[in-house]
Design a protein around this motif. Structure first.
Motif, short mmCIF file in Angstrom:
data_model
loop_
_atom_site.label_atom_id
_atom_site.label_comp_id
_atom_site.label_asym_id
_atom_site.label_seq_id
_atom_site.Cartn_x
_atom_site.Cartn_y
_atom_site.Cartn_z
N VAL A 49 0.84 -1.21 0.00
CA VAL A 49 0.00 0.00 0.00
C VAL A 49 0.87 1.25 0.00
N ARG A 50 1.96 1.23 0.74
CA ARG A 50 2.84 2.40 0.76
C ARG A 50 3.43 2.67 -0.62
N LEU A 51 3.89 1.64 -1.29
CA LEU A 51 4.47 1.85 -2.62
C LEU A 51 3.41 2.34 -3.62
N ILE A 52 2.21 1.80 -3.54
CA ILE A 52 1.15 2.27 -4.43
C ILE A 52 0.81 3.72 -4.11
N ARG A 53 0.79 4.07 -2.82
CA ARG A 53 0.52 5.46 -2.45
C ARG A 53 1.57 6.40 -3.01
N ILE A 54 2.83 6.02 -2.89
CA ILE A 54 3.91 6.84 -3.44
C ILE A 54 3.74 6.98 -4.96
N ALA A 55 3.41 5.86 -5.61
CA ALA A 55 3.26 5.87 -7.06
C ALA A 55 2.13 6.79 -7.50
N VAL A 56 1.03 6.77 -6.74
CA VAL A 56 -0.15 7.54 -7.12
C VAL A 56 -0.01 9.00 -6.75
N THR A 57 0.45 9.27 -5.55
CA THR A 57 0.46 10.66 -5.07
C THR A 57 1.70 11.44 -5.50
N ASP A 58 2.82 10.72 -5.74
CA ASP A 58 4.07 11.41 -6.04
C ASP A 58 4.59 11.18 -7.46
N LEU A 59 4.16 10.10 -8.11
CA LEU A 59 4.79 9.72 -9.38
C LEU A 59 3.84 9.68 -10.57
N GLY A 60 2.59 10.07 -10.37
CA GLY A 60 1.68 10.23 -11.51
C GLY A 60 0.97 8.97 -11.98
N ILE A 61 0.99 7.91 -11.18
CA ILE A 61 0.28 6.69 -11.57
C ILE A 61 -1.22 6.92 -11.44
N THR A 62 -1.97 6.54 -12.48
CA THR A 62 -3.43 6.71 -12.46
C THR A 62 -4.18 5.39 -12.52
N GLU A 63 -3.48 4.30 -12.85
CA GLU A 63 -4.12 3.00 -12.96
C GLU A 63 -3.25 1.94 -12.30
N VAL A 64 -3.87 1.09 -11.50
CA VAL A 64 -3.17 0.02 -10.79
C VAL A 64 -3.82 -1.31 -11.16
N ARG A 65 -3.00 -2.26 -11.59
CA ARG A 65 -3.48 -3.62 -11.89
C ARG A 65 -2.81 -4.60 -10.93
N PHE A 66 -3.62 -5.34 -10.19
CA PHE A 66 -3.10 -6.36 -9.28
C PHE A 66 -2.97 -7.68 -10.04
N THR A 67 -1.77 -8.28 -9.95
CA THR A 67 -1.49 -9.50 -10.70
C THR A 67 -0.81 -10.52 -9.79
N GLY A 68 -0.32 -11.60 -10.37
CA GLY A 68 0.40 -12.62 -9.64
C GLY A 68 1.48 -13.21 -10.53
N GLY A 69 1.71 -14.50 -10.43
CA GLY A 69 0.92 -15.54 -9.82
C GLY A 69 -0.59 -15.33 -9.88
N GLU A 70 -1.26 -15.84 -8.87
CA GLU A 70 -2.70 -15.68 -8.77
C GLU A 70 -3.01 -14.76 -7.59
N PRO A 71 -3.41 -13.51 -7.86
CA PRO A 71 -3.58 -12.53 -6.79
C PRO A 71 -4.67 -12.89 -5.79
N LEU A 72 -5.65 -13.70 -6.19
CA LEU A 72 -6.70 -14.08 -5.25
C LEU A 72 -6.18 -14.98 -4.14
N LEU A 73 -4.94 -15.48 -4.27
CA LEU A 73 -4.33 -16.27 -3.20
C LEU A 73 -3.72 -15.39 -2.12
N ARG A 74 -3.67 -14.10 -2.35
CA ARG A 74 -3.13 -13.18 -1.34
C ARG A 74 -4.17 -12.95 -0.24
N PRO A 75 -3.91 -13.38 0.99
CA PRO A 75 -4.92 -13.26 2.05
C PRO A 75 -5.42 -11.84 2.27
N GLY A 76 -4.56 -10.84 2.15
CA GLY A 76 -4.95 -9.47 2.45
C GLY A 76 -5.45 -8.68 1.26
#
Length: 329
Positions: A49-76
């Protein structure tokens, strides 16, 4: 912003949440023996979450795609999505999945703020699915896609890879099915990202092959290059519309000149390209109590060095050591 020496600006962040998967697709993983990342090597939920926040608020990222492996295996996963949806400005968020866990998670992901999903499905035939994935989970994928559609994670995009001798003849059937179900189909050329390094250029089904097959049943009209921008898929209007089909020709017609992506692996490495042979370690920087500004500066320097292209057309091209499951698609 994340700009490189060729003037490209990265606004699309791909975040791998795990290298693990509950399928063993032949073009991605060996049947057994793949070494998984150790848990201490993985980014924690807070670090992601911290890295995504930095990317969005400081580096101009407007779209985030969660991937894997299989991301649905991530408990959180649901919590990560919810926290990222609260960022200002709020990024558009999507998920690339094999669909197996979507039936039980689609509604929660939508409520947390996820916008849509991409689901991998290469065949309509259960027996071919079992051969391709080495698992008997075809109906689970279909049920997951329906659950995503019903939950409003739309458009549900379907990613299909065609393999010689297995599903090479299924392009028209897949498109007809996708139109009936209300999904948006995209064919992807097989890429040299398999863990066993068995990919061969002369054995792949090309974008040209796919289009020829589709035209045996459908009339395809180019949507127009002005609509594509940095999107990897060339889209075609089917039978005059409104439905479309996309073809991602990563090998035969690469789109590197318009690439707007930056990638973060599950163990906190920045990758400038799927086919990059170098990575930049952000995990160690995070764990050394660096400031957000320091993390952002390292990320900017990594992207500044992005190469002009993937190198697939170069005779000296070397397949990355890390497979797709570790990199994140």
């Amino acid at each position: 912003m994340l700009i490189d020496t060729f003037g490209r600006v990265a606004t699309d962040l791909r975040v791998s949440l795990t290298d693990r998967c509950n399928l063993r697709c032949t073009y991605c993983m060996p049947e057994e023996g793949l070494q998984w990342l150790a848990k201490p090597d993985l980014l924690t939920d807070d670090e992601i979450v911290r890295l995504i926040r930095i990317a969005v608020t400081d580096l101009g990222i407007t779209e985030v795609r969660f991937t894997g492996g299989e991301p649905l295996l991530r408990p959180g996963l649901v919590g990560i999505v919810e926290r990222c949806a609260a960022l200002e400005p709020r990024p558009r968020m999507s998920l690339t999945t094999n669909g197996i866990g979507l039936k039980r998670t689609a509604a929660a992901l939508k409520a947390a703020g996820l916008d849509r999903v991409n689901v991998s499905l290469d065949t309509l035939r259960p027996e071919v699915f079992k051969t391709l994935t080495r698992r008997d989970r075809h109906q689970d994928v279909l049920d997951g896609m329906a659950a995503a559609r019903d939950a409003g994670l739309t458009p549900v995009k379907v990613n299909a890879v065609l393999m010689p001798g297995l599903n090479a003849d299924e392009a028209p059937d897949l498109l007809g099915w996708a139109i009936t179900e209300g999904y948006e189909l995209r064919f992807i050329e097989q890429m040299p990202l398999d863990a066993q390094h068995g990919w061969k250029r002369d054995g792949m089904i090309t974008a040209g092959d796919i289009l020829d097959s589709l035209r045996t049943r459908f009339t395809l009209t180019p949507e127009g290059s002005q609509e594509r921008g940095s999107a990897p898929a060339e889209r075609w209007v089917v039978d005059g519309g409104p439905h479309t089909v996309g073809v991602i020709a990563s090998v035969t017609r690469p789109f590197c000149r318009a690439c707007d992506r930056t990638r973060l692996t599950a163990d906190g490495q920045v990758r400038t390209c799927l086919f990059a042979t170098e990575e930049t370690d952000l995990r160690a920087t995070l764990r050394s109590d660096a400031s957000d500004a320091e993390v952002a500066e390292i990320w900017k320097k990594a992207m500044w060095g992005k190469k002009a292209g993937s190198g697939l057309d170069d005779p000296s091209f070397l397949q990355p050591d890390r497979p797709m499951s570790a990199i994140g698609g």
